[in-house]
Scaffold this motif. Structure first.
Motif, short mmCIF file in Angstrom:
data_model
loop_
_atom_site.label_atom_id
_atom_site.label_comp_id
_atom_site.label_asym_id
_atom_site.label_seq_id
_atom_site.Cartn_x
_atom_site.Cartn_y
_atom_site.Cartn_z
N VAL A 67 -23.32 -26.02 20.64
CA VAL A 67 -23.14 -26.94 19.51
C VAL A 67 -24.11 -26.56 18.38
CG1 VAL A 67 -23.22 -29.33 18.75
CG2 VAL A 67 -22.43 -28.78 21.07
N PRO A 68 -23.60 -26.14 17.23
CA PRO A 68 -24.47 -25.75 16.12
C PRO A 68 -24.88 -26.95 15.29
CG PRO A 68 -22.20 -25.39 15.49
CD PRO A 68 -22.18 -25.94 16.91
N ASP A 69 -25.84 -26.74 14.40
CA ASP A 69 -26.20 -27.77 13.43
C ASP A 69 -25.30 -27.70 12.21
OD1 ASP A 69 -28.51 -28.75 14.91
OD2 ASP A 69 -29.49 -26.88 14.33
N VAL A 70 -25.00 -26.46 11.80
CA VAL A 70 -24.23 -26.22 10.57
C VAL A 70 -23.18 -25.15 10.83
CG1 VAL A 70 -24.32 -25.49 8.15
CG2 VAL A 70 -26.22 -26.81 9.12
N ILE A 71 -21.99 -25.36 10.29
CA ILE A 71 -20.93 -24.35 10.37
C ILE A 71 -20.61 -23.86 8.96
CG2 ILE A 71 -18.55 -23.81 11.02
CD1 ILE A 71 -18.71 -26.01 13.10
#
Length: 222
Positions: free
Chosen positions: A47-51
């Protein structure tokens, strides 16, 4: 450390962004993806913080991908990377919860700044195309997709806060607002945070839509 996922169907862009962002001490690229379906798989794994989300991708475009991701992972911030002819795609992506709208071809410093901005809870729209985005907000204001603010919350706004909202309606950046109203950028940021809390709005994008819907500039000028 800000975790970033890069989604673009062009390998050169993916590789270039990955190299630059991984060279920074405050960011790391968790995954790269070439299409929307791959983006969703990557998000489920790491799960990333920003895409950084390209609009036009095979199998699933960035708009549909944004909608699906924000429904399951509302905390993830999404920056749409686009070209001028992608206006309608970007309008819908913003409606589905994207936090940023940046043109491909922006400098790396600008892109890094956008990543940091949305990570910290703000919206980021490239100033060169803010007016174009706001035209879509105007169309949205005529449709059923309206944003409601309680009258009693509006009554709590100060004169300065109304002036700042009017600047947001024009698509002005924090720096431009500070210059136009003779304030510091830090003061503008604090005002915007207070305004969002008072009006119970999620972010700057919702504030801009609401400002267009209610014709705030006319209210301030009268």
């Amino acid at each position: 450390m800000i975790k970033v996922l890069i989604a673009d169907d062009q390998e050169l862009i993916r590789q270039s962004l990955q190299i630059v962002l991984n060279s920074r001490q405050d960011m790391t690229v968790t995954d790269v993806a070439a299409d929307g379906q791959e983006v969703i798989r990557c998000v489920r794994k790491n799960v990333p913080d920003v895409i950084l989300m390209d609009v036009r991708m095979p199998k699933m475009d960035g708009v549909q991908c944004t909608k699906i991701i924000k429904e399951s992972y509302p905390q993830i911030k999404i920056i749409i990377l686009t070209t001028f002819d992608d206006d309608e795609y970007v309008y819908n992506a913003l409606k589905y919860g994207a936090s940023g709208y940046m043109l491909k071809g922006v400098s790396m410093d600008e892109l890094v700044g956008a990543i940091t901005t949305v990570y910290n809870g703000w919206a980021m729209i490239n100033p060169d195309i803010a007016a174009k985005v706001l035209r879509f907000f105007s169309q949205m204001a005529q449709a059923d997709d309206t944003i409601s603010v309680r009258e009693k919350d509006m009554e709590e706004l100060t004169r300065t806060e109304w002036k700042i909202i009017a600047q947001v309606e024009k698509g002005a950046s924090n720096k431009e607002i500070a210059k136009n109203l003779n304030l510091s950028e830090g003061t503008v940021r604090n005002y915007l945070s207070t305004i969002l809390n008072k009006l119970d709005l999620r972010d700057r994008t919702q504030l801009a839509i609401w400002a267009v819907q209610t014709n705030v500039r006319k209210r301030v000028e009268t």
